[in-house]
Design a protein around this motif. Structure first.
Motif, PDB file in Angstrom:
ATOM      1  N   CYS A 116      16.730 -44.400  -3.768  1.00  0.00           N
ATOM      2  CA  CYS A 116      16.792 -43.786  -5.090  1.00  0.00           C
ATOM      3  C   CYS A 116      16.910 -44.882  -6.151  1.00  0.00           C
ATOM      4  O   CYS A 116      17.708 -45.811  -5.999  1.00  0.00           O
ATOM      5  N   HIS A 124      15.801 -41.095  -2.074  1.00  0.00           N
ATOM      6  CA  HIS A 124      15.521 -40.337  -3.295  1.00  0.00           C
ATOM      7  C   HIS A 124      15.591 -38.828  -3.050  1.00  0.00           C
ATOM      8  O   HIS A 124      16.129 -38.084  -3.874  1.00  0.00           O
ATOM      9  N   CYS A 127      19.093 -37.541  -3.293  1.00  0.00           N
ATOM     10  CA  CYS A 127      19.865 -37.925  -4.480  1.00  0.00           C
ATOM     11  C   CYS A 127      19.250 -37.310  -5.737  1.00  0.00           C
ATOM     12  O   CYS A 127      19.333 -36.101  -5.945  1.00  0.00           O
ATOM     13  N   CYS A 128      18.637 -38.119  -6.565  1.00  0.00           N
ATOM     14  CA  CYS A 128      18.123 -37.655  -7.863  1.00  0.00           C
ATOM     15  C   CYS A 128      17.001 -36.635  -7.723  1.00  0.00           C
ATOM     16  O   CYS A 128      16.820 -35.800  -8.620  1.00  0.00           O
TER      17      CYS A 128
END
Length: 136
Positions: A116, A124, A127-128
């Motif tokens: 990420c 990634h 997470c975001c």
């Protein structure tokens, strides 16, 4: 150009076909052209620029915008069209549609399994990417 625009407003497919050059005729799709022409409410033709195409020319270029409406959506078809004269008759040879520039991202694309970019150390997708999906 004006005669071809008028042919679209009347769905005059024979004229559109006959006023096209050989390469355009080869790929001319009568059914889809008819469907498009008949589904539109035409609101005018705007000639932006011309290059050559006079009495003594064998080629000409027309930049135009055709304004029309489909399913209550106003549309503008912006094109640069190339014409050639054959046996004294102008024929449409090719066209290049002018549209908005494609969206270009400034940052590199982050794949689902890439680290990420926020620096968390997680992938990634864990997470975001999850956060942006929750917001949508």
């Amino acid at each position: 150009m004006r005669s071809r625009y008028t042919a679209y407003t009347r769905a005059d497919l024979d004229y559109l076909y006959n006023s096209s050059g050989p390469a355009v005729r080869k790929d001319f799709d009568m059914a889809s052209t008819r469907k498009w022409a008949e589904s539109a409410t035409w609101h005018g033709l705007e000639i932006i620029a011309t290059h050559e195409g006079g009495d003594n020319d064998s080629r000409g270029v027309v930049e135009f915008v055709a304004h029309y409406e489909v399913a209550e959506n106003m549309c503008d078809h912006h094109e640069i069209a190339e014409f050639g004269r054959s046996e004294g008759v102008w024929r449409f040879l090719d066209g290049r549609v002018i549209g908005p520039e494609p969206l270009r991202r400034e940052e590199p694309k982050v794949g689902r399994n890439d680290p990420c970019p926020c620096g968390s150390g997680k992938k990634h997708k864990k997470c975001c990417s999850l956060k942006s999906q929750d917001e949508g």
